[in-house]
Design a protein around this motif. Structure first.
Motif, PDB file in Angstrom:
ATOM      1  N   LEU A 187       0.801  -1.205   0.194  1.00  0.00           N
ATOM      2  CA  LEU A 187       0.052  -0.125  -0.091  1.00  0.00           C
ATOM      3  C   LEU A 187       0.781   1.262   0.033  1.00  0.00           C
ATOM      4  O   LEU A 187       2.031   1.185   0.608  1.00  0.00           O
ATOM      5  CB  LEU A 187      -1.005   0.022   1.191  1.00  0.00           C
ATOM      6  N   ARG A 193      -3.180   4.384   1.444  1.00  0.00           N
ATOM      7  CA  ARG A 193      -3.725   3.149   1.705  1.00  0.00           C
ATOM      8  C   ARG A 193      -4.409   2.456   0.334  1.00  0.00           C
ATOM      9  O   ARG A 193      -5.153   2.054   0.276  1.00  0.00           O
ATOM     10  CB  ARG A 193      -4.936   2.864   2.668  1.00  0.00           C
ATOM     11  N   LEU A 244      -3.918   0.438  -3.059  1.00  0.00           N
ATOM     12  CA  LEU A 244      -3.039  -0.781  -3.332  1.00  0.00           C
ATOM     13  C   LEU A 244      -2.260  -0.420  -4.287  1.00  0.00           C
ATOM     14  O   LEU A 244      -2.518  -0.031  -5.477  1.00  0.00           O
ATOM     15  CB  LEU A 244      -4.109  -1.727  -3.983  1.00  0.00           C
ATOM     16  N   CYS A 250      -7.324  -0.030   0.057  1.00  0.00           N
ATOM     17  CA  CYS A 250      -7.299  -1.304   0.508  1.00  0.00           C
ATOM     18  C   CYS A 250      -8.465  -2.017   0.880  1.00  0.00           C
ATOM     19  O   CYS A 250      -9.051  -3.135   0.570  1.00  0.00           O
ATOM     20  CB  CYS A 250      -6.193  -1.491   1.445  1.00  0.00           C
ATOM     21  N   THR A 295      -9.874  -5.734   0.140  1.00  0.00           N
ATOM     22  CA  THR A 295      -9.853  -6.946   1.454  1.00  0.00           C
ATOM     23  C   THR A 295     -11.236  -7.023   1.980  1.00  0.00           C
ATOM     24  O   THR A 295     -11.753  -7.971   2.388  1.00  0.00           O
ATOM     25  CB  THR A 295      -8.902  -6.710   2.327  1.00  0.00           C
TER      26      THR A 295
END
Length: 390
Positions: free
Chosen positions: A44, A48, A50, A73, A77
């Protein structure tokens, strides 16, 4: 020379004195090295976003068909802790260089719950400012409860059934004895990808658990479902245990647990796991285990539960024969309690104090272990004069 001139304004990114010359984005040959690793790794930037998801992480998260992976992120996720206390936030707030084995749950692109131990390594630039992070994702399937932990075909079928029900968005009626139903409800909750802190035991009202984030509310008894469901907060799942099925709420799944005789070969493993669940760190001798297996076969798990509660309170680190009933009713603990002026109050005070101390004085966790509401626990502690020592 042109390449060197183009790179001269790059900001180096550092971790523990190691500089990664990454240019305008986290790239370079070292990312190709990450793709050769068997462990799942994501990278990251400071926002944050990716920047890289290695091949193992793409397989884990379900992005094997060429789907784009990018954005923040949490959008990839979809972790249960993303909105509150994700592993990276925990690392930054605590000032730790590395957070290892942060237990959490992410979700794959098709919605599967991924139980993980996440190691987070924050990255800092030359000035010591946060500039990104590396996360290492290691699968860590939740352990089943004591009732479903066996290795027989019946036990394995129970585990599969629990995993199947965990993936369904519906309420559940579990038919069986009290300790088995509670344990099965908690197992389904864990398999659904939710942390233990979001599992609550019904205390008569929705005042105790916070409405958000939603979790699982468990209750036991006939006719209790309508009471629990009446003012249910949005998103909460209800699991009700009962000894026999005499009402079937619309839209609820029914799970009639098998008789204990079908799990006779698993009883030693079950009771050993139960001891660990009730009192982490304590063990049980082979002789005491054999005695409890016989008790389970003759009197059922509710009798074993009552016996274990007193035996674990009396034992320091291991339950042995001396902590179990000698002639059906005498135990060392009861002998000690009978010396007090009020044995019942002394027993309640001893059990409450030990459970609260084992839970580190976390009231919600202690209340759940005791099967009562946090308000009830607080009142009992006040009545018995139980206070945390300074």
């Amino acid at each position: 020379m042109r390449g060197r001139d183009a790179n001269k304004n790059r900001t180096p990114r550092c971790y523990r004195g190691v500089t990664f010359d990454t240019g305008d984005h986290l790239g370079g040959g070292w990312l190709r090295v990450l793709d050769q690793l068997d462990e799942a790794v994501i990278v990251l930037d400071h926002q944050r976003i990716l920047q890289h998801v290695n091949q193992a992480a793409r397989r884990l998260l379900g992005y094997e068909q060429g789907q784009p992976v990018g954005g923040r992120c949490r959008l990839t996720t979809r972790g249960v802790d993303c909105e509150n206390a994700c592993p990276l936030t925990f690392a930054l707030e605590t000032g730790l260089e590395t957070v290892r084995n942060f237990t959490t749950v992410y979700h794959s692109i098709d919605g599967r719950a991924l139980h993980l131990d996440v190691t987070v390594i924050p990255l800092a630039d030359a000035a010591g400012e946060f500039c990104g992070a590396v996360e290492i994702l290691r699968p860590n399937q939740p352990r089943p409860g004591f009732y479903t932990c066996g290795q027989s075909e019946t036990a394995l079928a129970l585990q599969r059934r629990a995993a199947e029900l965990a993936g369904r968005d519906c309420d559940l009626i579990v038919v069986g004895d009290r300790p088995s139903c509670l344990d099965v409800a908690r197992t389904i909750h864990r398999f659904s990808g939710l942390p233990d802190g979001l599992f609550s035991v019904w205390g008569g009202a929705w005042d105790d658990p916070t409405p958000w984030p939603p979790g699982t509310m468990y209750a036991y008894g006939h006719g209790v479902y309508s009471e629990v469901a009446e003012h249910r907060p949005e998103g909460w799942r209800i699991v009700v245990g009962m000894s026999t099925l005499n009402d079937e709420p619309d839209g609820s799944e029914i799970w009639d647990l098998p008789p204990l005789d079908d799990l006779s070969a698993d009883l030693p493993r079950m009771i050993g796991a139960w001891v660990e669940e009730m009192a982490p760190g304590k063990s049980i001798s082979a002789a005491a285990l054999e005695q409890l297996v016989l008790m389970a076969g003759g009197n059922g798990l509710e009798e074993v539960e009552r016996t274990l509660a007193t035996a674990l309170a009396a034992a320091s680190d291991r339950v042995d024969l001396e902590h179990l009933p000698v002639d059906g009713y005498r135990t060392v603990l009861v002998e000690e309690l009978m010396k007090t002026g009020n044995p019942l109050a002394a027993l309640e005070e001893r059990v409450l104090r030990e459970v609260v101390e084992r839970c580190g004085w976390r009231m919600q966790e202690a209340a759940e272990r005791l099967g009562i509401s946090r308000v009830t626990l607080w009142r009992k502690m006040k009545d018995l004069g139980i206070e945390k020592s300074s």
